[in-house]
Design a protein around this motif. Sequence first.
Motif, PDB file in Angstrom:
ATOM      1  N   ASN A  22       0.834  -1.199   0.000  1.00  0.00           N
ATOM      2  CA  ASN A  22       0.000   0.000   0.000  1.00  0.00           C
ATOM      3  C   ASN A  22       0.871   1.252   0.000  1.00  0.00           C
ATOM      4  O   ASN A  22       0.530   2.258  -0.621  1.00  0.00           O
ATOM      5  N   ALA A  23       2.014   1.181   0.689  1.00  0.00           N
ATOM      6  CA  ALA A  23       2.919   2.335   0.707  1.00  0.00           C
ATOM      7  C   ALA A  23       3.437   2.642  -0.692  1.00  0.00           C
ATOM      8  O   ALA A  23       3.501   3.810  -1.108  1.00  0.00           O
ATOM      9  N   GLU A  24       3.795   1.594  -1.451  1.00  0.00           N
ATOM     10  CA  GLU A  24       4.274   1.799  -2.813  1.00  0.00           C
ATOM     11  C   GLU A  24       3.168   2.370  -3.690  1.00  0.00           C
ATOM     12  O   GLU A  24       3.396   3.253  -4.514  1.00  0.00           O
ATOM     13  N   ARG A  25       1.956   1.860  -3.507  1.00  0.00           N
ATOM     14  CA  ARG A  25       0.827   2.372  -4.280  1.00  0.00           C
ATOM     15  C   ARG A  25       0.609   3.856  -4.001  1.00  0.00           C
ATOM     16  O   ARG A  25       0.412   4.644  -4.936  1.00  0.00           O
ATOM     17  N   VAL A  26       0.654   4.235  -2.744  1.00  0.00           N
ATOM     18  CA  VAL A  26       0.431   5.642  -2.391  1.00  0.00           C
ATOM     19  C   VAL A  26       1.561   6.516  -2.938  1.00  0.00           C
ATOM     20  O   VAL A  26       1.320   7.625  -3.428  1.00  0.00           O
ATOM     21  N   ARG A  27       2.802   6.016  -2.891  1.00  0.00           N
ATOM     22  CA  ARG A  27       3.923   6.796  -3.447  1.00  0.00           C
ATOM     23  C   ARG A  27       3.721   7.018  -4.948  1.00  0.00           C
ATOM     24  O   ARG A  27       3.954   8.123  -5.462  1.00  0.00           O
ATOM     25  N   ARG A  28       3.322   5.968  -5.661  1.00  0.00           N
ATOM     26  CA  ARG A  28       3.060   6.112  -7.101  1.00  0.00           C
ATOM     27  C   ARG A  28       1.946   7.120  -7.348  1.00  0.00           C
ATOM     28  O   ARG A  28       2.026   7.934  -8.283  1.00  0.00           O
ATOM     29  N   THR A 212      -2.534  -0.121 -11.333  1.00  0.00           N
ATOM     30  CA  THR A 212      -1.155  -0.263 -10.853  1.00  0.00           C
ATOM     31  C   THR A 212      -0.397   1.063 -10.890  1.00  0.00           C
ATOM     32  O   THR A 212       0.790   1.114 -10.582  1.00  0.00           O
ATOM     33  N   ILE A 213      -1.069   2.129 -11.244  1.00  0.00           N
ATOM     34  CA  ILE A 213      -0.490   3.493 -11.294  1.00  0.00           C
ATOM     35  C   ILE A 213       0.751   3.492 -12.185  1.00  0.00           C
ATOM     36  O   ILE A 213       1.830   3.971 -11.806  1.00  0.00           O
TER      37      ILE A 213
END
Length: 360
Positions: A22-28, A212-213
């Motif tokens: 989820n952290a990677e998704r939010v960063r993207r 997947t942004i």
Amino acid sequence: MGDISALRLIGDNTTPIWGMSNAERVRRLAVKRAIAERIAPGEALYVNLAFAFDPTLIDEAIKRPGVALTIGGELVLGVLPDGTDPLRLDGIERLPLENRSFYNEQLRKLETPFAERLTPERSRAIERQSYFGAYKGVTDLLTKYLWPELALWLTRIAARLGMTPNMVTAIGAALCVYATVLFAQGQYWTGMLAGFIFMVLDTVDGKLARCTITSSKWGNVADHGVDLIHPPFWWYFWGVGLSAWGLALSSQAFLLVMVAVIAGYILQRVIEGLFIKDFGMDIHVWQTFDSRFRLITARRNPNMAILFVATLAGRPDIGLIALAWWTVISLVVHAVRLAQAYRMRRSGRPIVSWMEEAAP
């Protein structure tokens, strides 16, 4: 990774979503939404990793600096003064997200963006919400009703395999060319199968990019470029292939059909472009009639449905003629709607999407 200096992540969450944390998704999302350029100095985007949410909520948060978007009183995200205690939110205005709708201009729909606690038990359901949240609200019948579940299944597979949207677009483009060749040879059933897979993949690449942004400028150009260019070629070579069935149109009839199909297609696109230029929105979201007519208007997918039914009856020639007539009718409808919009503006009445008017 781009500039995420204005991003503040709260907590941690090991539950994956679309093959990433989820952290990677939010960063993207923070990079894709260019938060560093849109948030004032001294403010930051606070995101609670306990929740997964629709990407459009970042835009809604940016529109409302100093407001915490919450569920059950708990912060989900918000653009707040840097240094704010996200657990207490002392003196911070709160905007509950429960059953709250917003107008999504990009996807042309009034929606209630999802925001939900991300847990292993709910991850697949949240992926489903994310996928359907990326669907255009105003589109054709086939895309809206026929293959969403199939495209969801394929999107999940592509995400798990680490495929990029451009890979999916490339596979689809190859199938599009293959279908064109088959149509020219009169192999309509095989061509329609290849075309069907291409049309589904045309949905998958966009959904994969949004979920997947991983969308990109050139990927978007390639996807929309293929969509824009290929339909007239399909209809032309469909007409060429009629000779293999002993149903070739006369030279004059073929010419008239092609003029109607190709000129009608181009002029409809011109009308849509003029509406966007002069009124700042897609013609299909102006009034409810326009959104409903988009379900069946003479675009590729409804046209393929016409050809499918005609071929099933053993008359692909009549299908092409019916497609030409439907293109002309759709062109007239769009031209009338454009003229009505100009007349309404001259009378001093605003041109506003019915979805915006319906938003709370």
